[in-house]
Structure formats: C-alpha cells, structure tokens
Design a protein around this motif. Structure first.
Motif, PDB file in Angstrom:
ATOM      1  N   LEU A 137       0.822  -1.204   0.000  1.00  0.00           N
ATOM      2  CA  LEU A 137       0.000   0.000   0.000  1.00  0.00           C
ATOM      3  C   LEU A 137       0.859   1.259   0.000  1.00  0.00           C
ATOM      4  CD1 LEU A 137      -2.859  -0.863   2.531  1.00  0.00           C
ATOM      5  CD2 LEU A 137      -2.770  -1.258   0.072  1.00  0.00           C
ATOM      6  N   ASP A 138       2.059   1.147   0.513  1.00  0.00           N
ATOM      7  CA  ASP A 138       2.996   2.270   0.513  1.00  0.00           C
ATOM      8  C   ASP A 138       3.362   2.607  -0.929  1.00  0.00           C
ATOM      9  OD1 ASP A 138       5.063   4.067   0.748  1.00  0.00           O
ATOM     10  OD2 ASP A 138       6.163   2.933   2.259  1.00  0.00           O
ATOM     11  N   PRO A 139       2.984   3.791  -1.424  1.00  0.00           N
ATOM     12  CA  PRO A 139       3.252   4.132  -2.825  1.00  0.00           C
ATOM     13  C   PRO A 139       4.738   4.233  -3.162  1.00  0.00           C
ATOM     14  CG  PRO A 139       2.462   6.058  -1.623  1.00  0.00           C
ATOM     15  CD  PRO A 139       2.288   4.871  -0.713  1.00  0.00           C
ATOM     16  N   ALA A 140       5.582   4.333  -2.144  1.00  0.00           N
ATOM     17  CA  ALA A 140       7.018   4.423  -2.395  1.00  0.00           C
ATOM     18  C   ALA A 140       7.642   3.062  -2.678  1.00  0.00           C
ATOM     19  CB  ALA A 140       7.715   5.083  -1.204  1.00  0.00           C
ATOM     20  N   ARG A 141       6.878   1.998  -2.451  1.00  0.00           N
ATOM     21  CA  ARG A 141       7.413   0.652  -2.660  1.00  0.00           C
ATOM     22  C   ARG A 141       6.794   0.029  -3.909  1.00  0.00           C
ATOM     23  NH1 ARG A 141       6.664  -2.890   2.474  1.00  0.00           N
ATOM     24  NH2 ARG A 141       8.025  -4.217   1.213  1.00  0.00           N
ATOM     25  N   LYS A 142       7.584  -0.753  -4.615  1.00  0.00           N
ATOM     26  CA  LYS A 142       7.128  -1.392  -5.838  1.00  0.00           C
ATOM     27  C   LYS A 142       6.568  -2.784  -5.552  1.00  0.00           C
ATOM     28  CE  LYS A 142      10.344   0.981  -8.953  1.00  0.00           C
ATOM     29  NZ  LYS A 142      11.413   0.786  -9.983  1.00  0.00           N
ATOM     30  N   ALA A 143       5.656  -3.223  -6.397  1.00  0.00           N
ATOM     31  CA  ALA A 143       5.117  -4.578  -6.291  1.00  0.00           C
ATOM     32  C   ALA A 143       6.206  -5.589  -6.629  1.00  0.00           C
ATOM     33  CB  ALA A 143       3.933  -4.735  -7.232  1.00  0.00           C
ATOM     34  N   PHE A 144       6.066  -6.799  -6.075  1.00  0.00           N
ATOM     35  CA  PHE A 144       7.057  -7.837  -6.340  1.00  0.00           C
ATOM     36  C   PHE A 144       6.389  -9.203  -6.273  1.00  0.00           C
ATOM     37  CE2 PHE A 144       6.994  -6.846  -1.831  1.00  0.00           C
ATOM     38  CZ  PHE A 144       7.013  -8.081  -1.201  1.00  0.00           C
ATOM     39  N   LEU A 190     -12.025  -4.842  -0.507  1.00  0.00           N
ATOM     40  CA  LEU A 190     -10.840  -5.555  -0.037  1.00  0.00           C
ATOM     41  C   LEU A 190      -9.662  -4.603   0.097  1.00  0.00           C
ATOM     42  CD1 LEU A 190      -8.025  -7.107  -1.030  1.00  0.00           C
ATOM     43  CD2 LEU A 190      -9.447  -8.249   0.648  1.00  0.00           C
ATOM     44  N   ALA A 191      -9.462  -3.770  -0.920  1.00  0.00           N
ATOM     45  CA  ALA A 191      -8.352  -2.818  -0.887  1.00  0.00           C
ATOM     46  C   ALA A 191      -8.517  -1.826   0.255  1.00  0.00           C
ATOM     47  CB  ALA A 191      -8.259  -2.085  -2.226  1.00  0.00           C
ATOM     48  N   HIS A 192      -9.749  -1.391   0.493  1.00  0.00           N
ATOM     49  CA  HIS A 192     -10.002  -0.432   1.568  1.00  0.00           C
ATOM     50  C   HIS A 192      -9.722  -1.044   2.940  1.00  0.00           C
ATOM     51  CE1 HIS A 192     -11.852   2.978   3.601  1.00  0.00           C
ATOM     52  NE2 HIS A 192     -12.561   2.125   4.327  1.00  0.00           N
ATOM     53  N   SER A 193      -9.908  -2.346   3.065  1.00  0.00           N
ATOM     54  CA  SER A 193      -9.700  -3.029   4.348  1.00  0.00           C
ATOM     55  C   SER A 193      -8.258  -3.450   4.572  1.00  0.00           C
ATOM     56  CB  SER A 193     -10.604  -4.270   4.432  1.00  0.00           C
ATOM     57  OG  SER A 193     -11.966  -3.917   4.335  1.00  0.00           O
ATOM     58  N   ALA A 194      -7.457  -3.483   3.522  1.00  0.00           N
ATOM     59  CA  ALA A 194      -6.068  -3.947   3.639  1.00  0.00           C
ATOM     60  C   ALA A 194      -5.285  -3.053   4.590  1.00  0.00           C
ATOM     61  CB  ALA A 194      -5.417  -3.973   2.266  1.00  0.00           C
ATOM     62  N   ARG A 195      -4.265  -3.632   5.209  1.00  0.00           N
ATOM     63  CA  ARG A 195      -3.457  -2.885   6.166  1.00  0.00           C
ATOM     64  C   ARG A 195      -2.093  -2.474   5.614  1.00  0.00           C
ATOM     65  NH1 ARG A 195      -7.143  -0.644   8.703  1.00  0.00           N
ATOM     66  NH2 ARG A 195      -8.718  -2.101   9.435  1.00  0.00           N
ATOM     67  N   GLU A 196      -1.399  -3.429   4.991  1.00  0.00           N
ATOM     68  CA  GLU A 196      -0.093  -3.118   4.408  1.00  0.00           C
ATOM     69  C   GLU A 196       0.083  -3.677   2.998  1.00  0.00           C
ATOM     70  OE1 GLU A 196       3.479  -2.800   7.386  1.00  0.00           O
ATOM     71  OE2 GLU A 196       2.364  -4.640   7.879  1.00  0.00           O
ATOM     72  N   TYR A 197      -0.564  -4.843   2.725  1.00  0.00           N
ATOM     73  CA  TYR A 197      -0.302  -5.521   1.464  1.00  0.00           C
ATOM     74  C   TYR A 197      -1.565  -6.101   0.842  1.00  0.00           C
ATOM     75  CZ  TYR A 197       4.487  -5.502   3.293  1.00  0.00           C
ATOM     76  OH  TYR A 197       5.694  -5.134   3.808  1.00  0.00           O
ATOM     77  N   ILE A 198      -1.570  -6.109  -0.487  1.00  0.00           N
ATOM     78  CA  ILE A 198      -2.553  -6.835  -1.270  1.00  0.00           C
ATOM     79  C   ILE A 198      -1.823  -7.962  -1.982  1.00  0.00           C
ATOM     80  CG2 ILE A 198      -4.072  -6.691  -3.305  1.00  0.00           C
ATOM     81  CD1 ILE A 198      -4.805  -3.880  -2.411  1.00  0.00           C
ATOM     82  N   LEU A 254      -5.494   3.160  -3.803  1.00  0.00           N
ATOM     83  CA  LEU A 254      -5.215   2.376  -2.601  1.00  0.00           C
ATOM     84  C   LEU A 254      -5.042   3.276  -1.383  1.00  0.00           C
ATOM     85  CD1 LEU A 254      -2.655  -0.235  -4.004  1.00  0.00           C
ATOM     86  CD2 LEU A 254      -5.123  -0.517  -3.677  1.00  0.00           C
ATOM     87  N   PRO A 255      -5.466   2.806  -0.217  1.00  0.00           N
ATOM     88  CA  PRO A 255      -5.285   3.607   1.002  1.00  0.00           C
ATOM     89  C   PRO A 255      -3.833   3.576   1.455  1.00  0.00           C
ATOM     90  CG  PRO A 255      -6.166   1.463   1.566  1.00  0.00           C
ATOM     91  CD  PRO A 255      -6.125   1.512   0.062  1.00  0.00           C
ATOM     92  N   GLU A 256      -3.500   4.481   2.357  1.00  0.00           N
ATOM     93  CA  GLU A 256      -2.181   4.458   2.969  1.00  0.00           C
ATOM     94  C   GLU A 256      -2.105   3.275   3.937  1.00  0.00           C
ATOM     95  OE1 GLU A 256       0.496   6.470   2.543  1.00  0.00           O
ATOM     96  OE2 GLU A 256      -0.540   7.536   0.935  1.00  0.00           O
TER      97      GLU A 256
END
Length: 343
Positions: free
Chosen positions: A34-41, A294-302, A316-318
């Motif tokens: 969810l952190d926009p500074a991090r890339k998906a992997f 689901l995205a709104h409920s996520a805490r750190e990761y999808i 995505l939320p913060e």
C-alpha cells in the motif's frame, strides 16, 4: 510436539493454504504494498503475511502449540472451500459454523489487531497518569506495577506516559492469542447467521490482502457513520481468485417482525441450514465490489495471482496498522503536571 530447535520461526497470519488459492502453480503471488514508495514484487506464499515467532508462547514443551491448533482449523476451512469449488454449496450446518469461525479468526488475528490493542491501552494509561498529575506518578506505579519507584523512575514514567502517543506498550503473544480467541468466538455468529451468496468468476478475478474480511457499509448510511459486524450491509471474503463469499445483512428478512415472533427463530434456523443461500455468476460490478472493499480493508499488502495485477484497484489507502484510534477530546489533552481532580 518438541520445542527448542524444532520450533517454527515464521508464523503466518494469513494461511499459506488460503493464499495458494491466489497463487500460480509454483505457489507464487504478486505482492502489492500500500505504501506508494514501494514497488510490487513476486514472492512465495511461504514468505508473505508472516512474522517471526508471531504466535510463539513461553512454553518449553509446546511453544508452537497455538500455531499447530491454527493449522488444524485452517485445514478444515481449506477443505470446505474445496467443496465450494466443486459446487458443493450451500454447506452443511457443521461446515457453516467451521468456516464462520475460521473467517472470524481471520478478522482478528493480524498484527493490526495487536497494534490497535497496544495503541488503545497506551492512550488509557496516558490519561490515567496525566490526569492524576506528576505528584501521583509514584502512587500509580505502586498500584499498577507493585513496587516503590525511585525519583528517576517516576520521571521516566511521567515523560513516557504523557507523550502524544502514550507510553510504549507491548502485548505478549499469549495476551494477543487470548484476545483473538475471545473476539473470534463473539464474531462467529455474525458470519454464520447471514445469507451466503457464492460468487463464481470466470472472466475476471479476485485479489486478497493481509486483512481479507471486508465490511460493507449500508449505502443509505451517512458517510461518517462507522460500520461493524452487526451493522454491515454485507461482509465479503475472497475464497480464491475465482470464488468470493458475500454475506448479506440478515435483518432484511426479519423486517416487520417482533423479536418474540416465532417466525424469527424459524428464519434464523433456515439461514443456518443454508436454505436461503445461493450461487451467482461473477460480474464486473461484483468484482469491483469485492476488490475495492478488499483494498479499503487492507493494512499493508494486497496479494494476487501474478497475472491478476490489473484487478488491484488504482486508488489504494495508505498503510495503517491501527484500525481503531482512541477518540479525541480527553485523549488529546496536554498535561502540565497538575492533577485534574485534586490530590
């Protein structure tokens, strides 16, 4: 079960068996922070949604006893999801309660639950100490910690307690486990007592997260109203990338009936037997309902299948590990050392 060297180090708060329903044939999923500074992997399901010794307790014989118990519950739930994949739906009443307990556990077992408890406790302690005043710090320590503090200890506790976030408080794994089990027991009926709709997707796909149970607000509620398990218009739980479970508000079937009306219990019994459940084909609108909530409920990761990144919502939320914060007012007060209520 042997302890010491055989103790498992990495404990999952989202089960591997569940995550495999969103993985490719090699057991790998796409991880979207969810952190926009991090890339998906891309990662193995073995290495995501887990923390080191998250459930380990101070027991030389069975330090992983709770982790073992969880594995049994998870195995039963994954078996029920397998039945759903074979169109064995609605479930038996026994399977309904088993899966409901699994979903209730999943609602409260993540690190966000522990962080929230620690935050709320820290705010309460902050208010207790701050409102009592600097002169009463020693008394508070004696009553709550069981020893007479030195002046240096009093000063340190006052400084820690009255900072904006309150004192640093950590719950033990055992305290977290006990709270988790109590909460799951209370929440289970809120899953089992709803009308279940099994939604099967063929052209679109579902994603999941580190907090896969989502509460959907009643569209008629005011935007500032909170939503809970009792008041939610619906509850969604993505079972696999192809299957989703939508649990509708049961009170709609009871409208116009008094609580003591015999038909109320008849309807509730019919719900538990699955007589009002149904299956439906997944549509674009239904996919968005699941994935956006689901995205709104996520805490750190999808998490999703490596080929399903296009179904992760753009907005995505913060990241946030505290899902309930102490209300303002008294908890936002600043303390000058003077007692609020006399000495």
């Amino acid at each position: 079960m042997a302890g010491n060297g055989s103790t498992a180090k990495l404990h999952h708060y989202v089960p591997q068996g569940y995550l495999r329903g969103f993985a490719n044939e090699k057991g790998r999923v796409k991880v979207v922070p969810l952190d926009p500074a991090r890339k998906a992997f891309i990662s193995s399901v073995k290495n995501v949604a887990a923390q080191t010794h998250f459930h380990t307790i101070d027991d030389p014989e069975e330090p992983d006893g709770f982790e073992t118990a969880l594995s049994g519950i998870e195995g039963e739930a994954i078996g029920i999801i397998g039945k759903f994949r074979r169109n064995e739906f609605p479930p038996s009443e026994e399977d309904r309660w088993t899966l409901s307990y699994y979903m209730a556990l999943q609602s409260v077992r993540g690190p966000d639950t522990r962080k929230t408890l620690e935050h709320l406790r820290a705010q309460i302690v902050r208010f207790e100490i701050g409102a009592a005043g600097r002169v009463n710090v020693g008394k508070w320590i004696k009553e709550n910690c069981g020893f007479d503090p030195s002046p240096e200890q009093e000063s340190r506790v006052w400084a820690d307690a009255t900072q904006p976030d309150g004192p640093p408080i950590s719950f033990s794994n055992l305290a977290h486990i006990r709270h988790m089990l109590d909460m799951a027991e209370e929440l289970t009926s809120h899953f089992a007592g709803r009308q279940w709709s099994l939604v099967r997707f063929e052209r679109r796909a579902l994603v999941t997260s580190d907090a896969p149970v989502s509460l959907i607000r009643d569209p008629q509620d005011d935007g500032w109203d909170g939503v809970g398990f009792m008041t939610a218009w619906g509850i969604t739980f993505p079972l696999t990338r192809e299957l989703g479970l939508l649990m509708n508000d049961p009170t709609r079937m009871l409208e116009g009936l008094e609580p003591d009306d015999s038909r109320v219990q008849e309807i509730r019994a019919a719900v538990l037997r699955g007589e009002v459940d149904g299956m439906q084909a997944g549509t674009t609108a239904m996919e968005k309902l699941f994935n956006e909530n689901l995205a709104h409920s996520a805490r750190e990761y999808i998490y999703c299948h490596p080929e399903d990144g296009k179904y992760v919502p753009d907005d995505l939320p913060e990241p946030e590990l505290i899902n309930v914060r102490a209300a303002g007012g008294l908890f936002d007060a600043e303390f000058d050392g003077e007692p609020w209520f006399g000495k």
